[in-house]
Design a protein around this motif. Structure first.
Motif, PDB file in Angstrom:
ATOM      1  N   UNK A   1       0.826  -1.210   0.000  1.00  0.00           N
ATOM      2  CA  UNK A   1       0.000   0.000   0.000  1.00  0.00           C
ATOM      3  C   UNK A   1       0.863   1.264   0.000  1.00  0.00           C
ATOM      4  N   UNK A   2       0.420   2.246  -0.741  1.00  0.00           N
ATOM      5  CA  UNK A   2       1.026   3.575  -0.742  1.00  0.00           C
ATOM      6  C   UNK A   2       0.184   4.448   0.185  1.00  0.00           C
ATOM      7  N   UNK A   3       0.775   4.956   1.257  1.00  0.00           N
ATOM      8  CA  UNK A   3      -0.002   5.721   2.236  1.00  0.00           C
ATOM      9  C   UNK A   3      -0.574   7.006   1.658  1.00  0.00           C
ATOM     10  N   UNK A   4       0.054   7.532   0.595  1.00  0.00           N
ATOM     11  CA  UNK A   4      -0.485   8.747  -0.006  1.00  0.00           C
ATOM     12  C   UNK A   4      -1.821   8.493  -0.695  1.00  0.00           C
ATOM     13  N   UNK A   5      -2.165   7.222  -0.909  1.00  0.00           N
ATOM     14  CA  UNK A   5      -3.475   6.875  -1.463  1.00  0.00           C
ATOM     15  C   UNK A   5      -4.501   6.646  -0.358  1.00  0.00           C
ATOM     16  N   UNK A   6      -4.061   6.662   0.904  1.00  0.00           N
ATOM     17  CA  UNK A   6      -4.967   6.385   2.023  1.00  0.00           C
ATOM     18  C   UNK A   6      -5.151   7.578   2.951  1.00  0.00           C
ATOM     19  N   UNK A   7      -4.208   8.507   2.941  1.00  0.00           N
ATOM     20  CA  UNK A   7      -4.259   9.639   3.857  1.00  0.00           C
ATOM     21  C   UNK A   7      -4.110  10.943   3.090  1.00  0.00           C
ATOM     22  N   UNK A   8      -4.759  11.989   3.602  1.00  0.00           N
ATOM     23  CA  UNK A   8      -4.703  13.304   2.980  1.00  0.00           C
ATOM     24  C   UNK A   8      -4.159  14.316   3.985  1.00  0.00           C
ATOM     25  N   UNK A   9      -3.122  15.090   3.646  1.00  0.00           N
ATOM     26  CA  UNK A   9      -2.636  16.120   4.570  1.00  0.00           C
ATOM     27  C   UNK A   9      -3.770  17.053   4.990  1.00  0.00           C
ATOM     28  N   UNK A  10      -3.861  17.312   6.285  1.00  0.00           N
ATOM     29  CA  UNK A  10      -4.921  18.152   6.822  1.00  0.00           C
ATOM     30  C   UNK A  10      -6.134  17.380   7.291  1.00  0.00           C
ATOM     31  N   UNK A  11      -6.223  16.106   6.928  1.00  0.00           N
ATOM     32  CA  UNK A  11      -7.358  15.285   7.328  1.00  0.00           C
ATOM     33  C   UNK A  11      -7.258  14.936   8.812  1.00  0.00           C
TER      34      UNK A  11
END
Length: 609
Positions: free
Chosen positions: A258-268
């Motif tokens: 998994x690529x974490x940038x596909x699961x999390x958004x900065x500021x979320x």
């Protein structure tokens, strides 16, 4: 109030550029420009001057050719003109990292209020970063004051001071980087240092430290955290504005690809379980279950609101787009020049080459010069020789030639002027259309990024609910053995290896009605029950205010005796859920020798041991 220094000529423009690029500045510098065709800026410079006080210098660059002098002396990408504004921080780092001095743009007067607020916030942020609020230079204009927050308006907290006057608290003097409505609330008591000129109230000294605020969190708590940054294999989360915790891929998902940038958004804002408390905090998103009850985010000041809102929609992450036009290396755009009046015919005039702002072009084409056409040599007018003497005849012919030449040049200039007027009008219309296109594109990007953030959140939650396909969940014919396995698995999963020797999992007893109550209770997963049992056994539940651990009493009276058994065991009650209908509870007996015996799992209103 900061003085407004006007830049109206080339020498002043070059001096401003030299000041910005030098090393003598001790405070931020705000530069506001005037758009072509206007005499006043879109931004409210009077308000900027009043709010920044002596924390920053303020320059107003008027429209005219001297904007070339300023732009040519600045590093590409750091210029400002055309109605925009920019704040330059102390130092020269902004010459390398353009984000340190962001360009703030307005297309018209209606956007001036937003531009004004952005420039004020930028100036205050940079002043705080430079330590100017704490500077001894302003000590003579400051005094300690206290008051009550009246309201939150225009990203400021308005405070009624003791004594009858008022002050305001900007985010930079409460908690930089956090919206003021997430820091203060109407009715709160605040105290700090009042800057008499600007009426800013600095309350930072009364803010609890991050260590003090985080004392209420215990291992096992589910708490809100803000995603600060994301890489493919790791992410930084903020439990507190001053405390950042690093997560790795294994803390978020069980899939190593998994690529974490596909699961999390900065500021979320996400919910995370506390695996270990400070000073070395550890968090896990994988340990959060769908029915877990989360703690409220910390209040940064006593009596204040939570600084994070888990229910807030994921932010749109819009890539940085600098609206400043990209200019050729050999020339900078000057301010558009107003068309001149028709020339007075007194003598043959030399046609000037138009300025870059007047150079005609078609949409999408670079600016090109328009050179005046050569003036044709007029044919001499035939004059009967007998009507004039030779000398007079020559003079008349010369004057006739001059008049014809001037008329021809005047006709050419009038045609060129008409063309240029049309081009200026077209460029203005084109600029308006470009502004509309840019605004429409920005809205579309914001919408798409918001959708992307929601999809990331949904994907992450789906992965949390789904076990990895290559992991087979154990199945036990013996119910008690299966439950004990879940408790031990929760202990191994949530207690770090380094802490397991000092926080062992003790033996426990399972009452005869416990497993039947687990099977009968709806609305909560069995692994969640096992998690809470593990917290009770290891003492984590006693440290967590969210568990609300207390003795189960014989009645609702405050002095009622606790429920007990003839063998001396006392019944305790702990919350597995809060703020939900029929919130579930765990009842257990604490025996005289310290052994825990699980009694039942029940709904909130069931008070039977």
């Amino acid at each position: 109030m900061s003085a407004i220094k006007r830049v109206t000529n080339t020498s002043e423009a070059e001096a401003l550029a030299a000041l910005l690029n030098g090393d003598s500045r001790t405070k931020p510098t705000v530069v506001v420009t005037v758009a072509s065709g206007h005499t006043e800026p879109y931004a409210d410079v009077e308000r900027i001057a009043a709010e920044i006080g002596d924390l920053a210098d303020l320059y107003l660059v008027t429209t005219g050719g001297h904007t070339w002098a300023f732009s040519n002396k600045m590093t590409p990408g750091t210029q400002v003109y055309g109605g925009a504004g920019r704040v330059y921080p102390v130092g020269l780092g902004w010459n390398i990292d353009l984000k340190q001095a962001p360009l703030r743009f307005a297309w018209n007067k209606s956007e001036g209020k937003k531009l004004t607020g952005q420039l004020i916030d930028d100036a205050l942020d940079m002043a705080a970063a430079a330590g100017l609020f704490d500077s001894a230079r302003t000590a003579s204009t400051r005094e300690r004051r206290a008051g009550t927050v009246r309201s939150i308006m225009s990203e400021r907290a308005l405070v009624d001071l003791v004594g009858g006057d008022m002050a305001s608290v900007p985010p930079q003097l409460a908690q930089a980087g956090v919206p003021i409505e997430r820091v203060l609330a109407p009715g709160m008591h605040v105290d700090g240092v009042l800057e008499k000129k600007s009426r800013w109230l600095d309350i930072r000294e009364s803010r609890p430290t991050a260590e003090e605020a985080l004392k209420t969190y215990a291992a096992g708590d589910v708490v809100p955290a803000e995603v600060r940054s994301v890489l493919a294999g790791s992410a930084d989360l903020r439990l507190h504005p001053d405390v950042t915790v690093e997560l790795f891929r294994s803390d978020v998902t069980g899939d190593p690809d998994d690529d974490l940038s596909a699961l999390l958004t900065p500021g979320e804002v996400v919910l995370a379980r506390v695996v270990a408390t400070g000073p070395k905090w550890r968090l896990s998103l994988r340990e959060v279950r769908e029915h877990d009850t989360a703690r409220e985010a910390l209040a940064l000041y006593a009596g204040g609101p939570p600084w994070l809102d888990p229910d807030a929609p994921p932010p749109a992450v819009v890539e940085h787009v600098d609206p400043e036009p990209v200019l050729p290396e050999t020339a900078q755009l000057a301010e558009p020049v107003e068309p001149a009046a028709e020339p007075v015919v007194e003598a043959p005039a030399k046609a000037a080459i138009p300025s870059p702002a007047m150079m005609p072009r078609r949409k999408g084409e670079p600016v090109r010069a328009v050179r005046p056409a050569p003036v044709p040599s007029p044919e001499p007018s035939p004059m009967p020789e007998k009507e004039h003497p030779p000398a007079k005849k020559a003079a008349v012919q010369s004057m006739s030639l001059q008049v014809t030449a001037i008329k021809a040049e005047k006709a050419h200039l009038e045609a060129e002027l008409t063309e240029l007027r049309d081009q200026v009008s077209g460029l203005r219309n084109e600029r308006v259309q470009f502004a509309k296109d840019l605004a429409r594109a920005a809205r579309q990007v914001e919408t798409r990024d918001a959708e992307l953030a929601r999809m990331r959140s949904q994907l992450r939650r789906a992965k949390q609910r789904t076990a990895p396909p290559d992991v087979a969940l154990p199945v036990f014919a013996d119910r008690e053995r299966g439950f004990r396995h879940l408790v031990e698995a929760a202990w191994a999963r949530r207690i770090p290896v380094g802490e397991q020797p000092t926080r062992p999992l003790p033996d426990f007893a399972i009452g005869e009605r416990f497993l039947d109550s687990v099977d009968a209770l709806e609305g909560i997963a069995v692994d969640k029950i096992a998690d809470v049992v593990m917290e009770v056994l290891t003492g984590l539940a006693e440290q967590s205010t969210g568990r609300e651990l207390h003795q189960l009493r014989t009645s609702a009276g405050g002095n009622a005796a606790p429920q007990s058994r003839p063998d001396g065991a006392v019944c305790y009650r702990v919350s597995m859920q809060i703020h939900t209908p029929s919130a579930r509870r765990l009842h257990f007996w604490k025996c005289p020798d310290g052994t825990i015996e699980l009694s039942r799992v029940v709904v909130h209103d069931d008070m039977e041991p």
